[in-house]
Write an enzyme that holds these catalytic residues in place. Sequence first.
Site, PDB file in Angstrom:
ATOM      1  N   CYS A  68       0.875  -1.178   0.000  1.00 38.13           N
ATOM      2  CA  CYS A  68       0.000   0.000   0.000  1.00 38.13           C
ATOM      3  C   CYS A  68       0.911   1.226   0.000  1.00 38.13           C
ATOM      4  O   CYS A  68       2.108   1.090  -0.261  1.00 38.13           O
ATOM      5  CB  CYS A  68      -0.998  -0.017   1.167  1.00 38.13           C
ATOM      6  SG  CYS A  68      -0.294   0.069   2.822  1.00 38.13           S
ATOM      7  N   GLY A  69       0.364   2.401   0.263  1.00 36.48           N
ATOM      8  CA  GLY A  69       1.194   3.595   0.185  1.00 36.48           C
ATOM      9  C   GLY A  69       2.336   3.565   1.187  1.00 36.48           C
ATOM     10  O   GLY A  69       3.503   3.758   0.846  1.00 36.48           O
ATOM     11  N   HIS A 101      13.915 -15.013  11.794  1.00 35.41           N
ATOM     12  CA  HIS A 101      13.503 -14.961  13.200  1.00 35.41           C
ATOM     13  C   HIS A 101      11.999 -15.043  13.405  1.00 35.41           C
ATOM     14  O   HIS A 101      11.550 -15.540  14.429  1.00 35.41           O
ATOM     15  CB  HIS A 101      13.992 -13.657  13.847  1.00 35.41           C
ATOM     16  CG  HIS A 101      15.476 -13.612  14.029  1.00 35.41           C
ATOM     17  ND1 HIS A 101      16.107 -12.702  14.854  1.00 35.41           N
ATOM     18  CD2 HIS A 101      16.477 -14.375  13.496  1.00 35.41           C
ATOM     19  CE1 HIS A 101      17.417 -12.893  14.819  1.00 35.41           C
ATOM     20  NE2 HIS A 101      17.667 -13.897  13.990  1.00 35.41           N
TER      21      HIS A 101
HETATM   22  C1  RB5 Z   1      -4.070   5.324   0.529  1.00 36.38           C
HETATM   23  O1  RB5 Z   1      -4.083   6.691   0.262  1.00 36.38           O
HETATM   24  C2  RB5 Z   1      -3.178   5.022   1.730  1.00 36.38           C
HETATM   25  O2  RB5 Z   1      -3.798   5.477   2.896  1.00 36.38           O
HETATM   26  C3  RB5 Z   1      -2.897   3.546   1.808  1.00 36.38           C
HETATM   27  O3  RB5 Z   1      -2.286   3.136   0.633  1.00 36.38           O
HETATM   28  C4  RB5 Z   1      -1.988   3.106   2.921  1.00 36.38           C
HETATM   29  O4  RB5 Z   1      -0.826   3.847   2.964  1.00 36.38           O
HETATM   30  C5  RB5 Z   1      -2.619   2.921   4.218  1.00 36.38           C
HETATM   31  O5  RB5 Z   1      -1.982   2.567   5.217  1.00 36.38           O
END
Ligand code: RB5
Length: 144
Positions: A68-69, A101
């Site tokens: 994710c981001g 680990h």
């Molecule tokens: C999306 O904008 C972002 O919030 C998501 O990709 C992530 O980083 C969430 O933890």
Amino acid sequence: MSQKTIAVGADHGGYEMKEELAKQLDGMGFKVLNLGTDSSDSVDYPDFALLVVKAIEDGNADQGVLVCGSGIGMSIAANRHKGIRAALCNDAISAELARQHNDANILVLGERLTEIVKAKQCVERFFSTDFEGGRHERRVKKLG
Ligand code: RB5
């Protein structure tokens, strides 16, 4: 030895990196189960974390990659599930330790915080490192 299957998933914040890493895993000889998302359109990271978790729980994948981001949301979402050990890594050594680990079964990366070169190093190391067992076995068992 039978070919390992790796489930990969991402939200829009991790979509581009996930596609790159799926290609890398394919090149490393793994079977890749790409569970989306399939574009940069906004989606919710828990939905894609769940798809990868389910694939592992149902025996359709051996291990996974989530992007994710930041990597944080995917880590939180995946680690809510018993038997899932999702490790947010940002360099090869953290990826190696997560396997040695912690017997991590999902590698988590943050596209907005980790360069693609480093992310690829994480993939390379994570999927070529075995769990050490021994004293770590006892600790991992305590995680439930
Ligand atoms: C999306 O904008 C972002 O919030 C998501 O990709 C992530 O980083 C969430 O933890």
